[in-house]
Design an enzyme around this catalytic site. Structure first.
Site, short mmCIF file in Angstrom:
data_model
loop_
_atom_site.label_atom_id
_atom_site.label_comp_id
_atom_site.label_asym_id
_atom_site.label_seq_id
_atom_site.Cartn_x
_atom_site.Cartn_y
_atom_site.Cartn_z
N LYS A 13 0.84 -1.21 0.00
CA LYS A 13 0.00 0.00 0.00
C LYS A 13 0.87 1.26 0.00
CE LYS A 13 -2.03 -1.20 3.90
NZ LYS A 13 -1.33 -2.46 4.20
N ARG A 87 -9.86 0.72 8.56
CA ARG A 87 -9.45 -0.63 8.91
C ARG A 87 -10.54 -1.38 9.67
NH1 ARG A 87 -3.56 0.32 8.86
NH2 ARG A 87 -2.51 -1.64 9.19
N ARG A 126 11.90 -5.54 5.03
CA ARG A 126 11.66 -4.13 4.73
C ARG A 126 12.54 -3.18 5.56
NH1 ARG A 126 5.76 -1.80 5.38
NH2 ARG A 126 5.93 -2.82 7.39
N ARG A 160 11.12 -1.13 11.19
CA ARG A 160 10.03 -0.87 12.12
C ARG A 160 10.00 -1.88 13.25
NH1 ARG A 160 4.86 0.19 8.30
NH2 ARG A 160 3.92 -1.17 9.87
N ARG A 171 -0.87 -8.80 13.46
CA ARG A 171 -1.35 -7.83 12.45
C ARG A 171 -2.20 -8.54 11.39
NH1 ARG A 171 4.30 -5.36 10.93
NH2 ARG A 171 3.22 -4.22 9.29
P1 AP5 Z 1 4.86 -1.64 1.79
O1 AP5 Z 1 4.54 -0.82 0.60
O2 AP5 Z 1 5.62 -1.00 2.91
O3 AP5 Z 1 3.53 -2.39 2.32
P2 AP5 Z 1 2.29 -1.85 3.14
O4 AP5 Z 1 1.08 -2.53 2.59
O5 AP5 Z 1 2.30 -0.36 3.16
O6 AP5 Z 1 2.64 -2.48 4.53
P3 AP5 Z 1 2.55 -1.91 6.02
O7 AP5 Z 1 3.28 -2.88 6.88
O8 AP5 Z 1 3.00 -0.49 6.07
O9 AP5 Z 1 1.05 -2.03 6.27
P4 AP5 Z 1 0.37 -2.05 7.61
O10 AP5 Z 1 -1.02 -1.88 7.17
O11 AP5 Z 1 0.66 -3.20 8.48
O12 AP5 Z 1 1.08 -0.84 8.40
P5 AP5 Z 1 0.61 0.59 8.83
O13 AP5 Z 1 1.78 1.46 8.88
O14 AP5 Z 1 -0.59 1.03 8.05
O15 AP5 Z 1 5.66 -2.92 1.27
C1 AP5 Z 1 6.17 -3.89 2.18
C2 AP5 Z 1 7.53 -4.42 1.66
O16 AP5 Z 1 7.31 -5.11 0.43
C3 AP5 Z 1 8.55 -3.31 1.33
O17 AP5 Z 1 9.84 -3.75 1.67
C4 AP5 Z 1 8.41 -3.11 -0.20
O18 AP5 Z 1 9.62 -2.66 -0.78
C5 AP5 Z 1 8.04 -4.51 -0.64
N1 AP5 Z 1 7.13 -4.51 -1.81
C6 AP5 Z 1 6.09 -3.67 -2.05
N2 AP5 Z 1 5.48 -3.99 -3.18
C7 AP5 Z 1 6.13 -5.09 -3.68
C8 AP5 Z 1 5.94 -5.92 -4.84
N3 AP5 Z 1 4.95 -5.70 -5.71
N4 AP5 Z 1 6.78 -6.96 -5.02
C9 AP5 Z 1 7.77 -7.21 -4.12
N5 AP5 Z 1 8.02 -6.46 -3.01
C10 AP5 Z 1 7.19 -5.42 -2.79
O19 AP5 Z 1 0.07 0.31 10.31
C11 AP5 Z 1 0.96 -0.04 11.35
C12 AP5 Z 1 0.18 -0.15 12.66
O20 AP5 Z 1 -0.45 1.12 12.96
C13 AP5 Z 1 -0.99 -1.14 12.67
O21 AP5 Z 1 -0.56 -2.44 12.97
C14 AP5 Z 1 -1.87 -0.55 13.78
O22 AP5 Z 1 -1.35 -0.81 15.06
C15 AP5 Z 1 -1.74 0.96 13.55
N6 AP5 Z 1 -2.74 1.48 12.61
C16 AP5 Z 1 -2.50 2.06 11.39
N7 AP5 Z 1 -3.65 2.45 10.81
C17 AP5 Z 1 -4.64 2.11 11.66
C18 AP5 Z 1 -6.06 2.23 11.60
N8 AP5 Z 1 -6.67 2.77 10.54
N9 AP5 Z 1 -6.79 1.77 12.65
C19 AP5 Z 1 -6.18 1.23 13.74
N10 AP5 Z 1 -4.84 1.08 13.85
C20 AP5 Z 1 -4.08 1.50 12.82
#
Ligand code: AP5
Length: 214
Positions: A13, A87, A126, A160, A171
């Site tokens: 994402k 979410r 990552r 992270r 997660r």
């Molecule tokens: P990346 O693009 O970083 O993936 P992502 O989907 O953004 O993953 P996140 O881990 O950031 O998602 P998340 O939803 O767990 O975290 P968030 O920060 O929102 O890609 C991942 C890796 O793959 C990278 O190394 C990239 O280079 C590689 N990659 C990408 N595309 C690729 C491809 N096509 N092929 C190969 N490799 C690829 O949330 C973190 C925490 O915050 C949550 O756990 C929760 O505690 C809290 N939180 C955030 N939002 C909310 C909410 N709305 N409600 C409640 N709690 C929340």
């Protein structure tokens, strides 16, 4: 155009949001990034948020809806990419109400489909640039050998605290229990499109462009 990128942790994402910012001049609204900023604030709220995030659980709806409300209320150019929000069903309802109040449409919800095995590999490999947030991956997009981020010249890279197998299991469970019902929710609203997130990141970007241009 305002869109939601929906998918499990590691689906790509953030990577695709950054591409869309460059190609379409859109604005990324990542609740994960906002919460990571909040946790460094040293406030009581920041400390609570840090503990919840490190465990891989979801932060309360009240906090994240408040963060999004603040950003949308501040105005600025439309063309939002909601990354990691909503979410839960309560967050989806709140976003719908907020957009309606502001007279903004929700144009598309893109579900990024990636299997669990690939997610674990991606997350544990990552890292991000400490200066500009560019996302790297030990296998698919390594940090250049000179240790300099080509995007901004930064030389510090971070991993992270929640990018470990234990937090990731929690997660993933949170995604399947609390977030995946949004797939049916947005399908019923006629907003949902799915893309194969297992393709390389440029092919995923092309698939997303096709959805947005349709
Ligand atoms: P990346 O693009 O970083 O993936 P992502 O989907 O953004 O993953 P996140 O881990 O950031 O998602 P998340 O939803 O767990 O975290 P968030 O920060 O929102 O890609 C991942 C890796 O793959 C990278 O190394 C990239 O280079 C590689 N990659 C990408 N595309 C690729 C491809 N096509 N092929 C190969 N490799 C690829 O949330 C973190 C925490 O915050 C949550 O756990 C929760 O505690 C809290 N939180 C955030 N939002 C909310 C909410 N709305 N409600 C409640 N709690 C929340």
């Amino acid at each position: 155009m305002n869109i939601i990128l929906l998918g499990p942790p590691g689906a790509g994402k953030g990577t695709q949001a950054r591409i869309l910012m460059e190609t379409r001049g859109m604005t990324q609204l990542s609740t994960g990034d906002m919460l990571r900023d909040a946790r460094t604030s040293g406030t009581e709220m920041g400390k609570k948020v840090a503990a919840v995030m490190d465990a891989g659980k979801l932060v309360t709806d009240e906090i994240v809806i408040g963060l999004i409300e603040e950003k949308l209320g501040a105005g600025g150019a439309p063309g939002y990419i909601f990354d990691g929000f909503p979410r839960t069903l309560a967050q989806a309802d709140a976003l719908g109400a907020l957009l309606e109040k502001l007279g903004l449409p929700l144009d598309a919800v893109i579900e990024m489909q990636v299997d669990d095995e690939a997610l674990i590999q991606r997350i544990t490999a990552r890292s991000t640039c400490g200066s500009c947030g560019e996302v790297y991956n030990d296998i698919t997009k390594p940090i250049p050998a000179d240790g300099i981020c080509p995007n901004c010249g930064g030389t510090e890279f971070k991993r992270r605290a929640d990018d470990n197998e234990d937090s990731l299991k929690t997660r993933l469970l949170a995604y399947y229990k609390q977030t995946s019902p949004l797939i049916g929710y947005y399908y019923a609203k006629g907003k949902l499109s799915a893309v194969d997130g297992l393709q390389d990141m440029h092919a995923v970007a092309v698939a997303i462009e096709k959805v947005l241009d349709a």
